[in-house]
Design an enzyme around this catalytic site. Structure first.
Site, PDB file in Angstrom:
ATOM      1  N   ASP A  34       0.867  -1.188   0.000  1.00 35.17           N
ATOM      2  CA  ASP A  34       0.000   0.000   0.000  1.00 35.17           C
ATOM      3  C   ASP A  34       0.895   1.226   0.000  1.00 35.17           C
ATOM      4  O   ASP A  34       1.965   1.209   0.616  1.00 35.17           O
ATOM      5  CB  ASP A  34      -0.907  -0.002   1.246  1.00 35.17           C
ATOM      6  N   SER A 127     -15.925  -3.319 -11.046  1.00 39.11           N
ATOM      7  CA  SER A 127     -17.043  -2.526 -10.543  1.00 39.11           C
ATOM      8  C   SER A 127     -18.265  -2.667 -11.432  1.00 39.11           C
ATOM      9  O   SER A 127     -18.148  -2.851 -12.650  1.00 39.11           O
ATOM     10  CB  SER A 127     -16.600  -1.060 -10.505  1.00 39.11           C
ATOM     11  N   THR A 129     -19.900  -0.346 -12.280  1.00 42.36           N
ATOM     12  CA  THR A 129     -19.941   0.844 -13.151  1.00 42.36           C
ATOM     13  C   THR A 129     -19.690   0.459 -14.614  1.00 42.36           C
ATOM     14  O   THR A 129     -20.036   1.228 -15.508  1.00 42.36           O
ATOM     15  CB  THR A 129     -18.885   1.904 -12.747  1.00 42.36           C
ATOM     16  N   TYR A 152     -13.094   7.120 -13.984  1.00 42.11           N
ATOM     17  CA  TYR A 152     -12.947   6.003 -13.039  1.00 42.11           C
ATOM     18  C   TYR A 152     -13.557   4.726 -13.623  1.00 42.11           C
ATOM     19  O   TYR A 152     -12.917   3.679 -13.675  1.00 42.11           O
ATOM     20  CB  TYR A 152     -13.605   6.325 -11.682  1.00 42.11           C
ATOM     21  N   LYS A 156     -11.836   0.866 -15.050  1.00 40.39           N
ATOM     22  CA  LYS A 156     -12.242  -0.514 -14.726  1.00 40.39           C
ATOM     23  C   LYS A 156     -12.490  -1.306 -16.018  1.00 40.39           C
ATOM     24  O   LYS A 156     -12.115  -2.472 -16.122  1.00 40.39           O
ATOM     25  CB  LYS A 156     -13.485  -0.517 -13.833  1.00 40.39           C
TER      26      LYS A 156
END
Length: 337
Positions: A34, A127, A129, A152, A156
């Site tokens: 991370d 996602s 989306t 965004y 994906k």
């Protein structure tokens, strides 16, 4: 028997940290990468408090290609669960290049290093989306992927395409999990959703408003063609979502996948409107949420909820926790802050 070692990128984020806890519970060895751009080191302490195990942590920005290569040379990895990405729809509209670099370039570097080191199991955090405003509800995996409403969402879609192209030319087995709306927190309240700055998602805004941190919650639009005029989404408890990653990983490690790349929707199969969520939160926690109706937000769709039959059947995974479970755990987590 040797434990499988799993790399979790973005493992101190909201979904990543809950998935790390579930992996440790199942006996996997975990290493977390991370860059701490949208989380804090305290999350690692929360994971340790729940698991009794401190997973290995490496602070690394995946945009640094040579450091990614060096990491894979130093670690023997059996599978990768890739969460690390920028994830705010609104911000992506304002800063598209940041999103394309952070979400696409890093994916490429990761896959290149996996190829060099013969790591062949990959789970991608995708996602719902990708479906945009679907023509039919509930949304199945066969629904067409529509032109993305935001950079965004586009990252994906492009991410899925990059992985699919890569599976054709290298020894890579991949599963893309298309999440609906993850909410809630671990029942221990040691980890939960911890947005830095102003929350971009509904539930942290609800909990912060109820706690008096925010003056009021804006409900974006009450003129949608839905039961109460507010947008409808499929809200899934983050612990259920984390367990879907375990099922997907086991499928890959056991070679049960039926194609080089597979796609699964991960949701509850039930849609709830924004006003229904606010009401459920108030009922679950005995507290009021001060809200006002505001104009619709650019990039928002009317309704999305999942058909989860494929994940139920193929992964043997089912959502077990309900909306009120998620909302009471989110409130418990908020109060702990």
């Amino acid at each position: 028997m040797k434990k499988n070692k799993i790399l979790v990128t973005g493992g101190l984020g909201f979904i990543g940290s809950h998935t790390v806890v579930e992996l440790l519970k199942e006996g996997y060895e975990v290493v977390i990468i991370d860059d701490l751009s949208n989380t804090r080191m305290e999350v690692l302490e929360g994971i340790k408090a729940i698991s009794g195990v401190g997973p290995e942590f490496v602070k690394l920005d995946l945009k640094e290609k040579e450091k990614v290569r060096a990491f894979f040379k130093e670690h023997s990895i059996d599978g990768v669960i890739h969460f690390a990405a920028s994830k705010a729809v609104g911000e992506s509209v304002e800063e598209p290049l940041k999103y394309y670099e952070n979400n696409i370039a890093t994916l490429v570097y990761l896959l290149q290093s996996m190829a060099e080191n013969k790591v062949s199991n990959f789970i991608f955090s995708s996602s719902c989306t990708v479906y945009g405003q679907a023509d039919e509800l509930p949304i199945t995996e066969n629904a067409p992927v529509k032109k993305a409403e935001s950079p965004y969402g586009n990252t994906k879609q492009i991410g899925e395409e990059i992985i699919q192209d890569t599976t054709k030319v290298m020894d890579l087995k991949a599963i893309a999990l298309r999440y609906f709306n993850p909410i809630g927190a671990h029942e221990s309240a040691h980890i939960g959703e911890l947005p830095l700055g102003v929350p971009q998602n509904l539930i942290p805004f609800v909990t912060q408003t109820a706690a008096g941190i925010r003056k009021e919650l804006s409900v974006f639009g009450d003129d949608y063609p839905t039961q109460d005029g507010t947008a409808v989404r499929d809200y899934i408890h983050v612990v259920d979502l984390a367990q879907a990653h375990i099922c997907a990983l086991q499928r890959l490690l056991e070679g049960k996948n039926q194609a080089k790349m597979e796609f699964f929707n991960v949701g509850t199969g039930k849609g709830s409107s924004v006003l229904e969520v606010i009401k459920a939160f108030e009922e679950a926690n005995g507290t009021k949420v001060n809200y006002k109706i505001a104009d619709r937000r650019e990039g928002d769709i009317t309704a999305a909820y999942a058909d989860t039959e494929l994940a139920n059947k193929e992964l043997g995974w089912h959502a077990k926790l309900g909306l009120k479970d998620a909302l009471s755990s989110a409130w418990k987590w908020q109060l702990k802050q």
